[in-house]
Scaffold this active site. Sequence first.
Site, PDB file in Angstrom:
ATOM      1  N   ASP A 224       0.883  -1.220  -0.184  1.00  0.00           N
ATOM      2  CA  ASP A 224       0.057   0.254  -0.766  1.00  0.00           C
ATOM      3  C   ASP A 224       0.820   1.900   0.023  1.00  0.00           C
ATOM      4  OD1 ASP A 224      -2.113   2.192   1.249  1.00  0.00           O
ATOM      5  OD2 ASP A 224      -3.382   0.056   0.919  1.00  0.00           O
ATOM      6  N   HIS A 247       2.406   2.264  -3.039  1.00  0.00           N
ATOM      7  CA  HIS A 247       1.300   2.787  -3.455  1.00  0.00           C
ATOM      8  C   HIS A 247       1.936   3.971  -3.865  1.00  0.00           C
ATOM      9  CE1 HIS A 247      -2.377  -0.014  -3.275  1.00  0.00           C
ATOM     10  NE2 HIS A 247      -1.210   0.072  -4.028  1.00  0.00           N
TER      11      HIS A 247
END
Length: 400
Positions: A224, A247
């Site tokens: 993430d 991310h």
Amino acid sequence: MGRLLDISYFLSLFFILILIILNPSSSATQVYDVKSFGAKPDGLSDSTKAFLNAWAAACASTASSIIFVPKGRYLLHPAVFSGRYCTSARITILINGTLVAPADYRILGKANNWLSFEGVSGVSILGGAFDAKGPALWACKATGNQHCPSGATTLSFTNSNNIMIKGMLSLNSQMFHIVINGCSNVRLQGVNIIASGNSPNTDGIHVQRSTNIAIIRSTIRTGDDCISIGPGTKNLWMEGIECGPGHGISIGSLAKDLEEEGVQNVTVKNAAFTGTQNGLRIKSWARASKGFVKGVHFEGVTMDNVQSPIVIDQNYCPHNQGCPSQESGVKVSDVTYKGIRGTSATKVAVKFDCSAANPCTSLRLEDVKLTYTNEDQVAQASCSNANGKAYGLVQPNSCL
């Protein structure tokens, strides 16, 4: 092997001695070895009580204290280290070993945090590995089983100040690796975070409601956001960050609530993104909010095959499920992108998708060169409700 262990042991003693010498109240510094409180370095015996007792003893000291964790593997269940009754002005936790979570993922998974520090001041964590054994929980979630627990954050600091985290390794956290919430004067340096690129919700470092935070020379590989920045963050400095997979570095998501604190004075300098989903991202839901983002500076950043190197997304709605379909109330202003170089894995390398009700203002692009990995096509920029200026060489051509 025995000789190597001896050398390691004496190096640890030497390091403790240096800490005592450097401490202003060195003559009164107390050292607490967790093994003397019953901790077992076998990775099988529950050492939670021993660690909590060592913490209680260090807290009860009127002088500076060192909690020493020798080499070995120490099994720990969820634990809260509270500063409520601490009289020690400074507690250093020197970890030479590895802290391991229980094999049954449900034990951690039902807790919010694995190791939580609450209301502490003057705490330093130096070294050590934290193995949360996350893959078992990730596998449960991957099956779509609705009975999987949410998962725990590995290391959390809440309502604390004057904190140092240096040289630690966080491995396979069930959820977020490190959370800084409601804190001030925190420095994270030389932190190494590792999780699979497809591990769910394993943000590397999450900061919210906190002031004067520095994240320096750290490497984050996760599933993430490498670093996520929530409401109420002020004066956050990030430098020498290596991110990927992951991310990217994200401010947000914001506009989860109407009454939401803003984010201001955030700097990212000398960072590198490799194969990430995003690079530098600001994201907010498309709903009413009193939040804002201002005074953000990105400089000296390299992108290598990043899907969305530069993005402001004020219509954030992952998986396009339950989207509010309104206009974001978050006001984004005074954001600078300077010296951003590298390659985009998609054609749109720069995307400013701002709120129609609250357009982005004072955006600045300076010396930006991003090319599309498909050499047959030219990278593009896309702007919606975005206002600002471009300076120097800017590629793709600015849409501001």
